[in-house]
Design a protein around this motif. Sequence first.
Motif, PDB file in Angstrom:
ATOM      1  N   LYS A 185      36.298  44.796  36.949  1.00 43.93           N
ATOM      2  CA  LYS A 185      37.086  46.024  36.765  1.00 43.93           C
ATOM      3  C   LYS A 185      36.266  47.012  35.949  1.00 43.93           C
ATOM      4  O   LYS A 185      36.444  47.157  34.744  1.00 43.93           O
ATOM      5  N   LEU A 199      33.649  40.423  34.371  1.00 47.50           N
ATOM      6  CA  LEU A 199      34.244  39.321  35.125  1.00 47.50           C
ATOM      7  C   LEU A 199      35.004  38.356  34.226  1.00 47.50           C
ATOM      8  O   LEU A 199      35.821  37.559  34.706  1.00 47.50           O
ATOM      9  N   ARG A 200      34.732  38.423  32.913  1.00 51.64           N
ATOM     10  CA  ARG A 200      35.372  37.492  31.972  1.00 51.64           C
ATOM     11  C   ARG A 200      35.766  38.256  30.708  1.00 51.64           C
ATOM     12  O   ARG A 200      35.232  38.028  29.622  1.00 51.64           O
ATOM     13  N   PHE A 245      34.109  44.084  44.032  1.00 48.92           N
ATOM     14  CA  PHE A 245      34.520  42.787  44.561  1.00 48.92           C
ATOM     15  C   PHE A 245      33.280  41.956  44.858  1.00 48.92           C
ATOM     16  O   PHE A 245      32.600  42.161  45.869  1.00 48.92           O
ATOM     17  N   THR A 246      32.962  41.040  43.981  1.00 49.82           N
ATOM     18  CA  THR A 246      31.749  40.232  44.070  1.00 49.82           C
ATOM     19  C   THR A 246      32.088  38.780  44.403  1.00 49.82           C
ATOM     20  O   THR A 246      33.259  38.374  44.395  1.00 49.82           O
ATOM     21  N   ARG A 247      31.047  37.991  44.659  1.00 45.85           N
ATOM     22  CA  ARG A 247      31.262  36.568  44.944  1.00 45.85           C
ATOM     23  C   ARG A 247      31.826  35.828  43.739  1.00 45.85           C
ATOM     24  O   ARG A 247      32.538  34.839  43.885  1.00 45.85           O
ATOM     25  N   ASP A 248      31.513  36.326  42.553  1.00 46.81           N
ATOM     26  CA  ASP A 248      31.970  35.658  41.336  1.00 46.81           C
ATOM     27  C   ASP A 248      33.347  36.126  40.875  1.00 46.81           C
ATOM     28  O   ASP A 248      33.894  35.571  39.918  1.00 46.81           O
ATOM     29  N   GLY A 249      33.877  37.148  41.516  1.00 42.30           N
ATOM     30  CA  GLY A 249      35.187  37.643  41.131  1.00 42.30           C
ATOM     31  C   GLY A 249      35.244  39.163  41.168  1.00 42.30           C
ATOM     32  O   GLY A 249      34.320  39.827  41.654  1.00 42.30           O
ATOM     33  N   VAL A 250      36.310  39.722  40.651  1.00 47.28           N
ATOM     34  CA  VAL A 250      36.527  41.167  40.643  1.00 47.28           C
ATOM     35  C   VAL A 250      36.124  41.738  39.291  1.00 47.28           C
ATOM     36  O   VAL A 250      36.659  41.334  38.254  1.00 47.28           O
ATOM     37  N   HIS A 272      37.116  49.000  41.124  1.00 46.92           N
ATOM     38  CA  HIS A 272      36.755  47.595  40.994  1.00 46.92           C
ATOM     39  C   HIS A 272      35.596  47.252  41.923  1.00 46.92           C
ATOM     40  O   HIS A 272      35.437  47.867  42.983  1.00 46.92           O
TER      41      HIS A 272
END
Length: 330
Positions: free
Chosen positions: A21, A278-279, A14-19, A12
């Motif tokens: 995968k 992220l989405r 780990f970014t500012r906008d989320g994880v 994964h």
Amino acid sequence: MTLLQVRDLATHFFTRDGVAKAVDGVSFSLDRGEILGLVGESGSGKSVTGFSLIGLVDPPGKVVSGQILFDGADLVAAGEATLRRLRGKRIAMIFQDPMMTLNPVLRVDTQMIETVLAHAPMSRQAARERCRAALAAVGISSPDERLESYPHQFSGGMRQRVAIAIALLHEPDLIIADEPTTALDVTIQAQILSEVQALCARSGTALIWITHDLAVVSGLADRLAVMYAGRIIETGDTAEVIARPLHPYTRGLIDSVPQGKRHGAPLAQIPGMTPSLLRLPEGCKFRPRCPRADAACLVEPALAELLPGRRARCVHPYLEAAEEALAASC
């Protein structure tokens, strides 16, 4: 004999906008001398899987779970010192960009000889002869002269051949090749493919060939693993997957390859684009692009064995067509 076992690997970012995968529960195995083709569109997680195998994922990326069993030893739990001893000698990686491999301020002979001496005690002259033979094996003419050149004196394709030669120096147990022939012309590409196939047959080297080019991998790999959105969505014998794909995504990849019999006709394409990591969509990650999707696809399917030796992650696979074709070939 099994050389590599990957079990539920997850990497994964780990970014500012989320994880994100990038690799999410990937499992496969590889025998000595076997060639596995890892295919899929850009962003499917192929390269990150390769980097994860030898501990080359940089922050903010991290292998968060799973096992990578190489000759029985878990590389996820291994320290950096252990990985450094394996890289280059027992596990080699060929990068898509040769400038990730070559130091621009050092001559080619310096870099190659250091690679040999780091893992094999011998004289510099013997190491140089091994380097010369490796360059000749990948189609570089005048190898003595080329050894004394700098990377900037080579074309992009020539630099890639040097990078491939470096990976072959120690005849490693495993080679991870990340689209290594993208910058090469067709003639040299064929020569490289022939060389790696001969190496696998001769020394039992296992090979993971990462690519989006089904035409290349169809004549090279023993087995295929098709990736989408960080997951393996179909796997099986190469000839069977190409001839009778089970997953709609795999069929879309095959149909999009230009064919002479459709000369002048519009190229087939998979609608839409790969989803953002992220989405990701609910359920099957290919659902928004799939022509067979329905409400049942809102539940994430498991990677299940649908035919002997054939596994796919799909609620509505092309099973009937595959079974009919399989029966006709028997």
